[in-house]
Every structure is written in C-alpha cells, then in structure tokens.
Scaffold this active site. Structure first.
Site, PDB file in Angstrom:
ATOM      1  N   GLY A 138      10.881  -7.018   2.738  1.00 43.20           N
ATOM      2  CA  GLY A 138      11.448  -6.483   1.505  1.00 43.20           C
ATOM      3  C   GLY A 138      12.747  -7.124   1.064  1.00 43.20           C
ATOM      4  O   GLY A 138      13.397  -6.645   0.139  1.00 43.20           O
ATOM      5  N   TYR A 139      13.139  -8.217   1.728  1.00 42.75           N
ATOM      6  CA  TYR A 139      14.361  -8.910   1.289  1.00 42.75           C
ATOM      7  C   TYR A 139      14.064  -9.680   0.000  1.00 42.75           C
ATOM      8  O   TYR A 139      12.987  -9.556  -0.575  1.00 42.75           O
ATOM      9  CB  TYR A 139      14.865  -9.827   2.412  1.00 42.75           C
ATOM     10  CG  TYR A 139      15.266  -9.062   3.666  1.00 42.75           C
ATOM     11  CD1 TYR A 139      16.197  -8.030   3.609  1.00 42.75           C
ATOM     12  CD2 TYR A 139      14.689  -9.360   4.901  1.00 42.75           C
ATOM     13  CE1 TYR A 139      16.555  -7.319   4.754  1.00 42.75           C
ATOM     14  CE2 TYR A 139      15.046  -8.655   6.054  1.00 42.75           C
ATOM     15  CZ  TYR A 139      15.976  -7.629   5.976  1.00 42.75           C
ATOM     16  OH  TYR A 139      16.323  -6.922   7.089  1.00 42.75           O
ATOM     17  N   LEU A 140      14.995 -10.541  -0.394  1.00 46.18           N
ATOM     18  CA  LEU A 140      14.902 -11.105  -1.751  1.00 46.18           C
ATOM     19  C   LEU A 140      13.570 -11.810  -2.045  1.00 46.18           C
ATOM     20  O   LEU A 140      12.890 -11.477  -3.029  1.00 46.18           O
ATOM     21  CB  LEU A 140      16.062 -12.075  -2.005  1.00 46.18           C
ATOM     22  CG  LEU A 140      16.056 -12.588  -3.453  1.00 46.18           C
ATOM     23  CD1 LEU A 140      16.516 -11.505  -4.414  1.00 46.18           C
ATOM     24  CD2 LEU A 140      16.935 -13.818  -3.608  1.00 46.18           C
ATOM     25  N   SER A 197      10.603  -9.665  -2.105  1.00 47.87           N
ATOM     26  CA  SER A 197      10.494  -8.750  -3.254  1.00 47.87           C
ATOM     27  C   SER A 197       9.662  -9.369  -4.375  1.00 47.87           C
ATOM     28  O   SER A 197       9.091  -8.657  -5.190  1.00 47.87           O
ATOM     29  CB  SER A 197      11.888  -8.347  -3.763  1.00 47.87           C
ATOM     30  OG  SER A 197      12.509  -9.415  -4.460  1.00 47.87           O
TER      31      SER A 197
END
Lengths: 282, 737
Positions: free
Chosen positions: B569-571, B574
């Site tokens: 779910g990091y950049l 995403s």
C-alpha cells in the site's frame, strides 16, 4: 520467561479481603505480575477494579488483564478506567484485550455480539490516541499509555496485535498450542514491519495440594460450562502437581513465551504460597 | 439404547461393531440400500498409523484386515519418460469389497442387525431411536434432511476423474503422467488385493472436453484411457465398475451433530481423493464415536460432543492437506516445465504434510539424489550422477546476472526507526554486521526512502543525500568483508507516510510535525487520517527522478542488488491496486493502466542500474480484500516486470487497505511465490514465518521460491542453553519484550 499469578477474584464466593491479601503478598514473591480474567455473567470480580485494589497494596509487580473483553465496555470508559489504574499503580498496568466468546456477557452489557470484531477494532484504533492526546486523563505514566496486548485465535487477532498492540496474549492450553499461536503472532508482527518481537503472554490454571485437583476441576467445569464438553478439556489441563507446573513453565519458555500467568482455580491463600514455593525452586 | 446406523459402508459397519462390542445390550441396526455384496470402487488404502488405531480399537478385525492386505512402501512416479521411486511411505491396500465383508462378519459376530436392500426416504423413519448414526455417504439423506441444522457446504473440484481398475499388478503406489494431443492425464494406481490394481484417471476439464470424454460412454472411456496409459498397462485392459467421470465433491458441515443424530464419514466430510483418505476418515470417525461413548456412557449429548471435538482438528488437517493436493492436481501443467527430479519432489511434498527432513527420514537416497540434481543444476557442477558430495538445496548457490549468492537464506535487516535525517544509527549498523555473520548469503535493508517525504516515519533511513550514500558505502563494505551480499530496498511511503515510529503500532499519524502525502488517489489510509494528494504528472516525474537518483547512489554505495518496494500500500503499490487507485486518467482503470506508472519507474531505474547487477521488486500478490488484487493479476504484473529487466520478485501480500482478511499460517506467503515463480518463470523470494533449515530446503527444492527470507533467531531458543542467571525466574532466559 517471567511468571505471574492470577488474582482469585474469578472464583465464586471469594471474600474481598482475601483478594486484597493475596495481592499484598505479590511484591515479595517470585511472581512478576498479578493478572485478572473477565466475565460479566458470573460470580466473579470486575477485572480493572480488582487491579485498582491490587495497585494500592503493591509497588513492584505488573498488573495485567488476561484478558478484558474490550467490546463489553464503552471505549471512553475503558480508556478512563485503564488510565486510572495505570496512574494509581505508577504505570504497571498491562491491558490485555480480546473479544471473548460468551454471548451472554454481550447480552448482559447490551452490546450486539455480532458486531464485536468491528467494535474491538475501533476500540483498539482509538485507545492510544485518547491517552496520548490527554483527552481522557489521567496522563499515562508511560508515553503512549499502558502496554496493550491482544488475544484471540483468529488471523484477525494476530493482525490486530501486530497493528495496534505491544504483543499477544494466548488463552491457555498445552505449550504446543501456545507455540503455534506464537508463531502466527510473530509472523504477523514481522509482516507488519514492527520492530523487535511482540511480547508474548501465556496462561494456565493451577490447583496444588491434597484434594485440590477435584475442587479445581469442578471450578473450571463450571466457569467454562458455556463451552460444553470442552470444559472437560480445559479442566484436564489443570496443573495439579509440582511436576506438571514446572513442565508447563519450561514448555512455555521453550515456545518463546515472555510472561506466563498461572491462574488459581481455588481461592485459598495457601494456593499462592504453594505456587510461590514451586517457582522459587526453579 | 436403540441405535440406527444409516449406511453400511466401512464407517457405518465399523461404528456398529465397535459400539455393540462395548455395549452388548444395545440394540443396533445397520440399514443399507444396496445388497450385501454390491460395492463400487476398487481398493482402499491405509497408512501404518491408521492401522495402529484399528489394532487398538478391535484386534480381531484388525487381524482379519491385515491378513488380506497388500503392503508396499514405495511411491513410483512416471513422468516425461523417466521413472523415479521414493521409498519409506508405508501403505496397505485392500479391496473395498473384502473390507466390507470382513466388517459385516464382525457385526454379525457381535449381534448387530444388518438390513440390506432397505432405503430410508422419510425423516419419520429416523424416529424411535435413541441415536442415529448417519454414515449414508456423500449424498447423505440425513444431511440433506437437516441441512438447516448441519449447515453443509459442498464444493466441487475442477478436475474430472474416473475410477477404473486393471488386472495388471503394480508393486507400488504409482503416479503416471501422460501427455497427448488433448492435454495432460494423470493416473493414480495402487495395488488392491495382489490380483488387481485400482487405476484412477484424472485430467483438467479442458483436456477432458478436448478428448471428448464429456460425452463418452463407459466403453469409450476405457478404450481412450487404455490408449493414453498403454505404456503403463503393457496390454492389460482397464476394467470399469460404474466408472463415470466425476468432479470431486468436498463436503463440510458447520456441525456434525443435531439432537440425537450424528454424521460420520463422507456424510460429514470428504477430502480430495488424491490423498486417499475417505475410508480412513470414516473408520477413524467410528473409533472416535465409540470412544466418546466409552467416556460418557449413555450420555448421548456428551458423547457426540466429545466425538466432534476429537475429530474436528484431525479432519480440518486432512481437509487442508487435501485442498493443497487438489490444488496441485488442478494446476499440474504449471509444473510440467520442471525436470523430473524436481517434479517428483514437488509431487511428494504437495500436501504440506511431508517436509524435506521427513522425506530424508523416509528415503535418504532419494533426497541425496535430489540434492545432487539440485546442486549440479545451480552450480554448473556437471552431471548429478558424477557428484558424490552435494550440499542440501538451501546451500546451493544462486546466480542472478553477475551476482552469485552462496546460498538460499536471506536475512532482512528490519527498521529500528532510530535514523536521523535518513542516516541509520550505529545500532542499525551493528545489526547489519551481525546479520552478515549469520550465514545468510544476502542481507536486505529496511525500506530506504528516496526523499525525506518518502519516509514512513521520521526515524526511517533514506538514500537521497550524499552523506547517506557515504554511510552506506561503509556499511556495504562491512557486509562484503563478511562474505555476504547486500540489497538496498528503495521505497516511497505514499499515503502511509508521516507516521510515528512503529514501536507502538502501525500507521499512527504524526501529531503536528507531519508532511503532505502523495498517492495515486486522495484516499486516507486510516479513517479520519491525513488525506494524500493525488499525484499529477509533475509529481510523477519528480518521484521517478528520485528513484533513479537513489538507484545511482545505491550502485555507487556498493549495493549488490536493488529491491524496489512496490507493495504494502505504499506509493507505487497505490497505483497497482484497484482499491487505492481511482484515477480516471491513463494511470487508472484497467490493470494495464494502473501498472503504467510503476513500469515507468521500473524502466527508468533499470536504465541506470548496471546491466551486470540484478534488479528485484517487492510487490503484493493479493490485497486479501474484496475487489482487490488477486494472484491472477499478480502473474500478469510479474510478466510485465520480467519483460522490463526484473530478475527477482519478493512476493508479499496484504496491507493495501486497513480492512483486509490476512492468513498467517505456516508458509503463508510461499503459496503466492509458488504461483508467481512457476507461471511467470522468474526467480522469487518468499518470507512469512520461515525459521528452520528444513523449511528453506523444502521450499527451494520444490521450486516454490529461489530464496527464503528467514526470521532472526528467537532470543529464547538461543539463550536457553547458555544458562546465565539462575534463581530468579525473571533472569533465566532472555526476555521477549
């Protein structure tokens, strides 16, 4: 591994002064914590209130709930009570929480049993913030508030422990069962990127001395009657001899337990002394 | 006590016999709709452990059964023209018909009433008994009648199989894999009674239809299968016995008891035929039921409760293993590119019940051969049969471009959240040095942020300033001096950034001194948390440049491998997950679009990262959430990344959104690594809760992953035998907390 002892308030009919006396002895014992269990619809003492009393007569041992059923309590009330016990005890509270398994407790508290997981998650997400921001005081002794442990056997429980808590508290059973749960708790912890290892707490019941076994078993069968014949299994796990206590302790130690709480199945002062004697010899 | 046993299969007959044996005064009737000598199917198989339980429960029937047994201890696999055998797997087979006859006799000896050719059709027919044992099979009338109470679920496997037989005698449990123009066929062949063998033919539904078997008569099925398996039959015909093609129904029930009724055997639970446990489970049920009544006398409720508590964990375990085995046979073609040794190793360990060490215990020469094959293949040491000494798979080297890792164990160097301005502290440096001496071939750093705003917490390390690169030059040299290699894991926290150190929990936003967040779409990670800004083109360019600059610094700092963090779910993650990417531009929508920016970053990084050095990506194979990323998407992503020069994938899962349903069993990430590695044919790292060399050997030997991220040793296990402090309980071992 550290060993703690349960307060006898979970046994029906116990006298209040006895609970206090039991707690008073803890500082000068080999035990590192006093623990309480939680049940509403039963002849037993309320968990956090008992610890508040224990706080008044001790200065050293940790005061742990293993566990309180979080969703039965309104989050603000729980935050307030826990912060109070923490302040009264100089930061010795360890707040173990789980959803529990007894529908009757939820009915009595007028909380929807089916919503328990959701309520619990919201509660865990909110507690730290309430303490840290000082919205609900007294100010916690330790930065971030009391240590939190999460219990339960579902993957959700391991995830909640990794996400919101300082560790995991197991519900009791043979060391192998603890080891399996501990593996999952550690896996979830690492997966979440938490530093170090989760604190791991275990528990078990004891009743030592002549004639104690039968009485202890009778208590456990009654306390866990809601589980049906499973109560027999729990009762069969009762530690009734020095041998079984030390084997249980070493089994938990080998499985990586950090603190093992042994809960009395008989509310008599001699039970405290007998267990202390066994633990002193270790 | 008046007892009705519905169904005269092995489970029903055995429970009737055992109950009547212990309670000669109980009135027990077995009702069976078929004649006493009718039976479908050929042989049944028991392990030596099941046989021991028979001996304990009733010695005479155990003796009768074992007198008629064929016993073998070898599993033979025929695949791609090679035959490989593995010993030490003790099994015993008996014809089902003979087993039923023996059990019927035992019932008669004890005075159980047997009524054949009797079918019950009305629930009222169950009235008037103190106890009803429903052993009426997979289509149980009783279960269907009280479906509201038992809450059954029946799911069907995808493969089709037909239960055939042959007079040809086989000496071992034999798996034969044969491919023809229609697809891959598997035969599961095992001895029955010394005169014949059971011969189950299985294939996937596409193959089945292409071969026209979906509308074949029994005779046509036989003729077709004889042709496919001509090499195994040596001219012997196949024999049919109600041999329809079926999809295996897996039955489970919320509960196995209702009032005075209990379900046992197939009525209660089934487990995929490929682990051959149906009769075993039914007869073990019978034993547990009899034991329940031993323990609780005539207390039916307590006895049935005891039965269910006793059997639940065992059945759950068998059903889990069966599901794994079923998954293997549904996806066997995925592993057809394996060479025979590895193919066989995977087959033998498919259900998760047998590990590398266990297999060695059963047949060390087979595992030695596996070690030689594996080592020869990965080290270029020549023909396996010329090798005398070969290390276990865990200790075999792995080559990725010009990098050689000396073994398959990788240690993560987890964050301690004590970095200042992105500079790791000395404790972290000391940890790296310790890990470099652990014996693992590769150390992976915690996520190094590509800019100050890319950090998860203010205490995270980074790779965006020259001082950091200089520090890492020192640290990588330190690791190299210990003969280990080191990977830099680069990442940007995205919407999970600007949080407090994870000592107290995850994703707790900083109070006051946070910084603005970026993400594919403006959705906060936690309810009420800070909302990230949706990235525009300028942001994308900037972030991409930061990744490139960090990669260059990593190269200059002497890192051997680069691991881009595209997971959790990091950049970058995403963009990939549909749960976090709601964009309406070219970077949102279909997977191809959602992958566009991550691949841009990847290509830019690959462009500056030296050709001779391998590039890895950590990404999520599933979001563990509804409408999220699934392994099928992950396969497509793996292929796209492989095409762009990625050499190694670290297969992770979850943490995309808060409301997920993770699974933390043993090997919980390895199943995903297996799918990705063997579909996209790319090297993978797997992690999870891998703590033993046995696990690493097993995962690597089976080709489920190429590298394993191991957990650091647990304090207690290590301190335990050092024995420092004595006396105080507190000081006996290193404490956990």
């Amino acid at each position: 591994m550290r060993v703690g002892i349960g307060l006898p308030g979970g046994v029906p009919g116990v006298d209040g002064s006895m609970v206090i006396e039991w707690a008073r002895k803890a500082d000068d014992s080999p035990f590192t914590s006093l623990a309480v269990v939680d049940r509403y619809v039963y002849d037993s003492y309320e968990a956090l209130t008992s610890l508040a009393a224990a706080a008044a007569v001790t200065t050293r041992v940790k005061l742990a709930t293993t566990i309180v059923i979080g969703p039965l309590r309104n989050t603000a009330t729980l935050a307030k009570t826990a912060a109070t016990v923490d302040a009264l005890s100089g930061g010795r509270l360890v707040l173990g929480m789980a959803v529990g398994a007894r529908e009757d407790d939820y009915q009595a508290a007028n909380i929807d049993y089916r919503q328990r997981g959701k309520i619990f998650t919201q509660q865990l997400a909110a507690l730290r913030g309430l303490w840290e921001s000082g919205t609900i005081g007294p100010r916690p002794v330790r930065k971030g508030g009391p240590e939190i442990l999460v219990g339960g056997l579902s993957d959700q429980a391991y995830m909640r422990a990794a996400r919101y808590a300082d560790g995991y508290v197991h519900g009791g059973g043979p060391p192998r069962a603890f080891a399996r749960a501990a593996d999952r708790a550690r896996a979830a912890w690492r997966d979440a990127g938490r530093p170090g290892l989760p604190q791991l707490w275990g528990q078990g019941y004891f009743a030592l001395g002549e004639g104690a076994a039968a009485r202890g078993i009778a208590y456990l069968k009654d306390y866990y009657a809601f589980t049906g014949p499973f109560a027999d299994r729990i009762a069969a796990g009762l530690l009734t001899t020095t041998q079984s206590v030390i084997q249980y302790i070493s089994g938990y130690e080998e499985a990586g337990c950090g603190e093992l709480v042994l809960l009395p199945a008989i509310a008599e002062p001699s039970q405290f002394d007998r267990l202390a004697e066994v633990c002193r010899s270790l | 006590m008046k007892i009705l046993v519905l169904g005269g299969g092995p489970g029903g007959l055995y429970s009737a016999a055992l109950l009547r044996k212990n309670h000669p005064d109980w009135d027990i009737t077995v009702v069976e709709r078929n004649p006493h000598d009718a039976t479908y199917g050929w042989g049944v198989v028991f392990s030596d452990r099941t046989l021991s339980s028979f001996r304990e429960a009733d010695y005479p029937s155990y003796r009768d059964i074992t007198n008629q047994f064929v016993v073998w201890d070898t599993i033979e696999v025929r695949y791609r023209g090679e035959t490989i055998r593995c010993g030490g797997n003790v099994f015993a087979g008996i014809s089902r018909k003979l087993l039923l006859m023996l059990l019927q006799n035992r019932c008669r000896e004890f005075g159980v009433k047997l009524k054949f050719l009797t079918e019950m059709r009305e629930p009222s027919e169950l009235d008037g008994y103190d106890l009803v044992i429903a052993s009426d099979g997979v289509n149980s009338f009783v279960r269907r009648t009280y479906a509201e109470e038992f809450k059954p679920s029946v799911t069907y496997g995808q493969t089709r199989f037909a239960w055939l037989g042959t007079r040809k005698v086989f000496d071992a449990f034999t798996f034969s894999f044969r491919r023809n123009e229609h697809g891959l066929f598997q035969a599961h062949i095992y001895p029955n009674d010394g005169l014949a063998s059971t011969f189950i033919v299985q294939c996937d539904p596409q193959t089945w239809r292409r071969a026209g078997l979906d509308h074949a008569t029994e005779a046509e099925t036989v003729a077709y299968c004889e042709k496919v398996f001509a090499g195994d039959l040596n001219g012997e015909p196949l024999l049919a016995n109600k041999s329809d093609w079926i999809a295996f129904p897996t039955v489970s029930n919320k509960t196995w008891r209702f009032r005075n009724i209990v379900l046992i055997g197939d009525a209660a639970h089934t487990a995929d035929f490929t682990i051959g446990s149906g009769t075993k489970m039914a007869m073990e049920d019978a034993i547990a039921l009899a034991n329940g009544f031993e323990r609780y006398g005539g207390n039916i409720d307590a006895a049935l409760n005891d039965f269910e508590l006793e059997r639940r964990p065992a059945i759950d375990g068998i059903q889990r293993a069966a599901a794994e085995s079923n998954r293997y046979f549904e996806t066997t073609t995925r592993y057809e590119y394996f060479e025979p040794m590895q193919f066989v190793y995977y087959l033998l360990t498919r259900s998760g019940r047998i590990s590398y060490d266990e297999l060695r215990r059963r047949d060390s020469s087979f595992v030695d051969a596996m070690d030689r094959w594996f080592y020869a293949r990965t080290s270029g040491a020549g023909h396996p049969n010329k090798l005398i000494v070969a290390p276990s798979p865990m200790l075999a080297p792995l080559n990725l471009r010009d990098l050689t890792l000396r073994n398959r164990a990788v240690m993560p160097a987890p964050a301690n959240y004590a970095a200042r301005d992105g500079m790791p502290d000395e404790a972290y440096a000391a940890q790296l040095d310790e890990l470099a001496q652990s014996g693992a071939s590769l150390i992976v750093t915690d996520i190094l942020a590509i800019s100050p705003a890319a950090r998860i917490t203010p205490g995270c390390s980074g790779l965006y300033r020259p001082e950091q690169a200089a520090m890492w030059s020192r640290l990588t040299k330190q690791v190299h001096d210990r003969q280990a290699k080191i990977a830099a894991r680069l990442g940007h926290a995205g919407r999970r950034g600007a949080t407090r150190a994870r000592n107290e929990g995850l994703d707790l936003p900083l109070i006051g001194d946070g910084w603005p967040l970026l993400s594919a779409s403006p959705i906060s990670f936690i309810p009420g948390g800070p909302v990230p800004r949706e990235m525009d083109r300028a942001d994308m360019d900037q972030i991409c440049d930061q990744f490139v600059r960090a990669a260059q610094m990593a190269d200059e700092a002497g890192f051997d491998l680069l691991d881009l963090h595209f997971a959790h779910g990091y950049l970058i993650a995403s963009f990939i997950s549909p749960l976090t990417n709601r964009r309406r531009d070219n970077y949102g929508g279909a997977l191809e679009n959602r992958l566009r920016y991550p691949l841009e970053v990847l290509e830019a990084v690959r462009g500056v990262w030296p050709e001779r050095k391998p590039l890895g990506v950590a990404y999520s194979a599933t979001d563990w959430a509804r409408n999220g990323l699934e392994p099928e998407d992950a396969i497509a992503i793996a292929r796209a990344m492989k095409d762009r020069g990625v050499d190694l994938l670290d297969v992770l899962a979850g943490q995309t959104v808060l409301e997920s349903r993770p699974v933390f069993g043993p090997y919980f990430l390895t199943a995903f690594s297996d799918v990705i590695r063997n579909e996209a044919h790319i090297a993978t790292i797997t992690g999870g809760d891998i703590t033993s060399t046995d696990q690493v050997n097993n995962i690597v030997a089976a080709g489920r992953a190429d590298l394993c991220l191991m957990e650091p040793p647990r304090l207690n296990a290590h301190y335990r035998y050092i024995g420092t402090d004595t006396g105080a309980i507190d000081g006996r071992t290193g404490s956990q907390g």
